[in-house]
Design an enzyme around this catalytic site. Structure first.
Site, short mmCIF file in Angstrom:
data_model
loop_
_atom_site.label_atom_id
_atom_site.label_comp_id
_atom_site.label_asym_id
_atom_site.label_seq_id
_atom_site.Cartn_x
_atom_site.Cartn_y
_atom_site.Cartn_z
N ASP A 84 0.85 -1.20 0.00
CA ASP A 84 0.00 0.00 0.00
C ASP A 84 0.88 1.24 0.00
O ASP A 84 0.70 2.17 -0.80
CB ASP A 84 -0.90 -0.06 1.24
N ARG A 129 -9.94 10.61 -12.03
CA ARG A 129 -9.19 10.67 -10.75
C ARG A 129 -8.58 9.32 -10.39
O ARG A 129 -7.95 9.18 -9.34
CB ARG A 129 -10.12 11.16 -9.65
N LYS A 130 -8.77 8.32 -11.22
CA LYS A 130 -8.34 6.96 -10.88
C LYS A 130 -6.89 6.72 -11.33
O LYS A 130 -6.52 7.05 -12.46
CB LYS A 130 -9.27 5.93 -11.53
C1 LIG Z 1 -11.51 6.58 -2.22
C2 LIG Z 1 -12.58 7.66 -2.03
C3 LIG Z 1 -11.91 9.05 -1.89
C4 LIG Z 1 -13.46 7.63 -3.26
O1 LIG Z 1 -14.57 8.45 -3.04
P1 LIG Z 1 -14.92 9.64 -4.04
O2 LIG Z 1 -13.83 10.66 -4.05
O3 LIG Z 1 -16.28 10.14 -3.68
O4 LIG Z 1 -14.87 8.95 -5.45
P2 LIG Z 1 -16.08 8.47 -6.36
O5 LIG Z 1 -17.00 7.59 -5.61
O6 LIG Z 1 -16.62 9.68 -7.07
O7 LIG Z 1 -15.30 7.56 -7.40
C5 LIG Z 1 -14.39 8.09 -8.36
C6 LIG Z 1 -14.06 6.96 -9.31
O8 LIG Z 1 -13.34 5.95 -8.60
C7 LIG Z 1 -14.03 4.71 -8.64
N1 LIG Z 1 -13.86 4.05 -7.33
C8 LIG Z 1 -13.93 4.63 -6.10
N2 LIG Z 1 -13.68 3.74 -5.14
C9 LIG Z 1 -13.43 2.56 -5.79
C10 LIG Z 1 -13.11 1.26 -5.33
N3 LIG Z 1 -12.95 0.97 -4.04
N4 LIG Z 1 -12.94 0.28 -6.26
C11 LIG Z 1 -13.07 0.56 -7.57
N5 LIG Z 1 -13.37 1.78 -8.06
C12 LIG Z 1 -13.55 2.76 -7.16
C13 LIG Z 1 -15.48 5.06 -8.93
O9 LIG Z 1 -16.15 3.98 -9.56
C14 LIG Z 1 -15.29 6.25 -9.88
O10 LIG Z 1 -14.92 5.76 -11.15
P3 LIG Z 1 -15.28 6.54 -12.52
O11 LIG Z 1 -14.36 7.73 -12.62
O12 LIG Z 1 -14.98 5.54 -13.58
O13 LIG Z 1 -16.73 6.94 -12.43
C15 LIG Z 1 -13.46 7.38 -0.76
O14 LIG Z 1 -14.13 6.15 -0.95
C16 LIG Z 1 -12.64 7.35 0.49
O15 LIG Z 1 -12.30 8.37 1.07
N6 LIG Z 1 -12.25 6.12 0.92
C17 LIG Z 1 -11.32 5.97 2.04
C18 LIG Z 1 -9.88 6.06 1.50
C19 LIG Z 1 -8.88 5.74 2.57
O16 LIG Z 1 -9.01 6.23 3.67
N7 LIG Z 1 -7.88 4.91 2.22
C20 LIG Z 1 -6.90 4.46 3.18
C21 LIG Z 1 -5.92 5.53 3.59
S1 LIG Z 1 -5.07 6.30 2.23
C1 LIG Z 2 2.51 14.82 -3.41
C2 LIG Z 2 1.71 14.01 -2.46
C3 LIG Z 2 2.00 12.54 -2.58
C4 LIG Z 2 1.01 11.75 -1.79
C5 LIG Z 2 1.40 10.30 -1.65
C6 LIG Z 2 0.36 9.60 -0.87
C7 LIG Z 2 0.78 8.22 -0.44
C8 LIG Z 2 -0.41 7.54 0.17
C9 LIG Z 2 -0.10 6.24 0.80
C10 LIG Z 2 -1.33 5.80 1.52
C11 LIG Z 2 -1.20 4.58 2.33
C12 LIG Z 2 -2.40 4.49 3.26
O1 LIG Z 2 -2.58 5.40 4.09
O2 LIG Z 2 -3.17 3.53 3.18
#
Ligand SMILES: CC(C)(COP(=O)(O)OP(=O)(O)OC[C@H]1O[C@@H](n2cnc3c(N)ncnc32)[C@H](O)[C@@H]1OP(=O)(O)O)[C@@H](O)C(=O)NCCC(=O)NCCS
Ligand SMILES: CCCCCCCCCCCC(=O)O
Length: 186
Positions: A84, A129-130
């Site tokens: 990650d 954004r992906k």
């Molecule tokens: C990831 C996160 C920001 C996405 O939410 P969002 O910004 O509202 O994004 P959206 O729901 O509009 O999705 C954006 C795109 O990503 C895709 N997507 C989002 N989450 C996804 C997942 N888990 N798996 C696959 N696709 C995903 C959506 O289908 C959409 O695709 P598109 O551009 O083809 O339509 C949100 O779910 C979140 O904050 N999750 C927690 C993240 C986190 O804390 N991670 C661990 C620490 S870094």
């Molecule tokens: C210029 C900014 C660069 C940001 C790098 C983000 C790295 C995210 C790693 C996240 C791991 C996690 O919290 O699950």
């Protein structure tokens, strides 16, 4: 490797930006309190990263006894954490913050305690954004060292605005630092 990960065919592949260090150059931690890379997180795994060729990054982890899962081998969750972090750091070539949306790991070989793992990660492509990333790990030091890939990872990261973390400010302990990198800070 698992067959459950399919890349869209309309991805854009980033090119190495001018702000990225030369191969071998150090990359900054993404957050000083981070469990994966922070230098102000004593119980974390404190991975360090360098730029590699092209848009690839490299990181190392020595498998300490406290990372143990099934007897004598690394815990799968620790290995997942290392992937990650490495794949998140690979997203630094974008110069804007990301969070992990989806991560999947293939555990191909047992990884004994005491091994030094090298992780390599890169962005396979972006759309909207992906950010699609991949990575693999090899044991580079220790009795089980070889060129063989011992685990692989595929991860989807999402570009976020810096304000994403604003509501979390009240939960941050201490005064962590986030080095500026590219044209962005978290
Ligand atoms: C990831 C996160 C920001 C996405 O939410 P969002 O910004 O509202 O994004 P959206 O729901 O509009 O999705 C954006 C795109 O990503 C895709 N997507 C989002 N989450 C996804 C997942 N888990 N798996 C696959 N696709 C995903 C959506 O289908 C959409 O695709 P598109 O551009 O083809 O339509 C949100 O779910 C979140 O904050 N999750 C927690 C993240 C986190 O804390 N991670 C661990 C620490 S870094
Ligand atoms: C210029 C900014 C660069 C940001 C790098 C983000 C790295 C995210 C790693 C996240 C791991 C996690 O919290 O699950």
């Amino acid at each position: 490797m698992s067959g459950t990960w399919t890349l869209p065919d309309d991805l854009e592949v980033p090119i190495r930006p001018d702000f990225f260090p030369a191969p071998g150059g150090d990359l900054p931690q993404h957050w000083s309190k981070c469990f994966g890379c922070g230098d102000d997180q004593p119980t974390g795994i404190a991975m360090r990263f360098t730029a590699a060729e092209g848009i690839e990054v490299a990181g190392r982890l020595t498998v300490e006894s406290r990372y143990q899962g099934g007897p004598g081998v690394i815990h799968g969750g620790i290995l997942t954490t290392a992937f990650d972090e490495t794949q998140g750091i690979a997203c630094m070539v974008l110069g804007s913050p990301v969070v992990t949306g989806h991560l999947q790991i293939d555990f191909a070989r047992p990884i004994p305690l005491g091994s030094v793992l090298e992780f390599r990660a890169r962005i396979d492509g972006t759309i909207r954004r992906k950010v699609y990333t991949s990575a693999e790990a090899r044991i580079v030091e220790g009795p089980a060292a070889s060129d063989e890939v011992v685990a692989t990872s595929r991860g989807l990261f999402l570009r976020i605005k810096p304000e994403h973390f604003t509501p979390m400010a009240e939960f941050v302990d201490g005064v962590p630092t986030m080095p500026s990198f590219g044209n962005s800070t978290l």
